[in-house]
Design an enzyme around this catalytic site. Structure first.
Site, PDB file in Angstrom:
ATOM      1  N   LYS A 210      81.497   7.741 -24.288  1.00 27.74           N
ATOM      2  CA  LYS A 210      80.421   8.032 -25.234  1.00 27.74           C
ATOM      3  C   LYS A 210      80.956   8.497 -26.598  1.00 27.74           C
ATOM      4  CE  LYS A 210      77.864   6.782 -21.873  1.00 27.74           C
ATOM      5  NZ  LYS A 210      76.889   7.458 -21.061  1.00 27.74           N
TER       6      LYS A 210
HETATM    7  C1  LIG Z   1      76.030   7.360 -19.894  1.00 30.54           C
HETATM    8  C2  LIG Z   1      74.572   7.300 -20.019  1.00 30.54           C
HETATM    9  C3  LIG Z   1      73.759   8.303 -19.485  1.00 30.54           C
HETATM   10  C4  LIG Z   1      74.267   9.404 -18.600  1.00 30.54           C
HETATM   11  O1  LIG Z   1      75.250  10.205 -19.169  1.00 30.54           O
HETATM   12  P1  LIG Z   1      76.337  10.910 -18.209  1.00 30.54           P
HETATM   13  O2  LIG Z   1      76.967  11.949 -19.044  1.00 30.54           O
HETATM   14  O3  LIG Z   1      77.301   9.829 -17.795  1.00 30.54           O
HETATM   15  O4  LIG Z   1      75.607  11.455 -17.038  1.00 30.54           O
HETATM   16  C5  LIG Z   1      72.406   8.227 -19.725  1.00 30.54           C
HETATM   17  N1  LIG Z   1      71.873   7.226 -20.445  1.00 30.54           N
HETATM   18  C6  LIG Z   1      72.622   6.238 -20.957  1.00 30.54           C
HETATM   19  C7  LIG Z   1      71.965   5.160 -21.758  1.00 30.54           C
HETATM   20  C8  LIG Z   1      73.991   6.232 -20.750  1.00 30.54           C
HETATM   21  O5  LIG Z   1      74.732   5.220 -21.221  1.00 30.54           O
END
Ligand SMILES: *Cc1c(COP(=O)(O)O)cnc(C)c1O
Length: 414
Positions: A210
């Site tokens: 992310k």
């Molecule tokens: C990665 C992701 C999540 C969840 O985040 P985590 O930190 O991995 O739990 C939620 N929504 C989207 C669109 C994502 O890509």
């Protein structure tokens, strides 16, 4: 450790590297992971590893939460071990109950519907638009039933969703709560305000793919004092990961850096893999993909991780600037090739976690030609409507088309 295996693998890969050098090819293909960990983060991790007594220091966590809230323009923030856990905190804070329904995009990450299912809430999928891959506002009202309590909207790939205003006003009209999934969009702005601040609650992710990177991590925000109290109730009842987990987690920072960012990673990656490979954490296990709640779910972020999170926070804006610059390069390439560019809605500043593009289905099935042409790894998010789990989502033709044809390009190349 299986030394013979390590030696064979390292020799094989270094022989390939030698061939690449001799034939003048680039050693590493710029990858898709978010290369936001730098040497200073790794130094910080080293000192944290040596100061075990500070791992659960509450003030360091509060500092991260306060700094994030301030940077994001939000009143309250609570940090957890994943975005999906922050989402769970939001679900609990909104008082959603078993049997209630939530509307969400039929093009999402499996962790999102799972968070609702783990709380007994029914998910109703609604189609997306293909300008920004967000919820299509014109499809929402027909999905509302007397049991609908909330809408989850997202800002995918770091683009502010096209129907942001329209979705918020539909929610208001029907008395529904709004959860903003900002997992891809930390730092994206609309009318000068960071996304996440216009719904009732929002969550962000610092998982390693992310916008900012704590290997795993997430944070929930709100601007409503009553909801903040409820998030805090969930927070106070949540436990921290134990020391063994934290230690493993800390080694993952070094592993990630040596694999993805270190200038000599073409060699160090192999060594790191041999040394720490067994410590690697998996964000979503196969069981979780299949909808089974892991035992290790619902933890909050300890100081040991929050200290690195806060160091990453300071860099988000400059990395996002680099992402926007790279996106301009992909923009002109798309134009030359006749591909439709992702839409940046007026008065918005995107952050381009990745640059999404609709290509021919065969180019998504086999990305090797594009990889060769562009010299970067090609992302295939989302390979299903609830990525990456196989799941049947009906009545979402645009989402289906994006699953077939949408690829993404990395925006942090070095
Ligand atoms: C990665 C992701 C999540 C969840 O985040 P985590 O930190 O991995 O739990 C939620 N929504 C989207 C669109 C994502 O890509």
């Amino acid at each position: 450790m299986n030394w013979p295996k390590v030696i064979i693998r390292t020799s094989y890969r270094q022989a390939r590297n030698l061939i690449k050098i001799m034939s003048g090819r680039q050693l590493m293909t710029p990858g898709l992971v978010s290369m936001t960990l730098d040497r200073d983060d790794i130094q910080l991790v080293k000192s944290i590893l040596q100061n075990k007594s500070d791992w659960y220091d509450r003030t360091a966590v509060q500092k991260y939460e306060a700094d994030f809230a301030h940077w994001n323009g939000s009143q309250y923030a609570y940090s957890f071990m994943a975005g999906r856990v922050a989402l769970t905190a939001c679900i609990q804070a909104l008082g959603l109950m078993p049997g209630d329904e939530v509307i969400l995009p039929g093009y999402t990450c499996v962790a999102v519907p799972n968070a609702f299912h783990f709380s007994g809430i029914k998910t109703v999928y609604c189609d997306i638009e293909l300008d920004t891959y967000g919820l299509d506002a014109s499809q929402i009202e027909q999905a509302i039933t007397p049991k609908t309590r909330a809408i989850l909207l997202h800002h995918l790939y770091g683009l502010v969703c096209r129907d942001y205003d329209a979705i918020l006003s539909i929610a208001r009209k029907h008395g529904l709560r709004v959860i903003e999934d900002c997992a891809h969009a930390t730092g994206a702005k609309y009318r000068g305000i960071n996304v996440g601040n216009r719904g009732d609650v929002a969550f962000y992710s610092s998982e390693q793919s992310k916008i900012f990177n704590t290997i795993q991590g997430g944070i929930a925000i709100t601007n409503n004092a009553e909801l903040a109290n409820k998030i805090k109730e969930f927070y106070d009842n949540a436990s921290y990961p134990d020391e063994a987990w934290i230690e493993k987690h800390l080694y993952n920072f070094t592993l990630n850096y040596l694999q993805n960012k270190h200038p000599q990673r073409w060699l160090l990656w192999d060594i790191a893999e041999s040394l720490y490979g067994d410590k690697r954490l998996i964000s979503t296990t196969k069981d979780e993909e299949m909808g089974i709640c892991p035992e290790y779910y619902g933890r909050k972020m300890p100081a040991a991780i929050a200290i690195v999170a806060n160091n990453q926070l300071k860099k988000i804006d400059s990395f996002n600037e680099v992402r926007r610059m790279t996106a301009r390069r992909w923009d002109s390439w798309s134009e030359r090739r006749g591909y439709k560019k992702p839409v940046v809605i007026s008065d918005s500043v995107p952050v381009y976690l990745r640059y999404p593009l609709m290509v021919e289905q065969r180019s998504k099935q086999d990305t090797s030609r594009l990889k060769k042409e562009l010299g970067v790894s090609i992302g295939v998010w989302f390979i299903s409507n609830v990525h990456p789990a196989p799941a049947i989502v009906q009545g979402c033709p645009n989402a289906d088309e994006a699953v077939r044809r949408c690829i993404n390009l990395p925006c942090l190349l070095e």
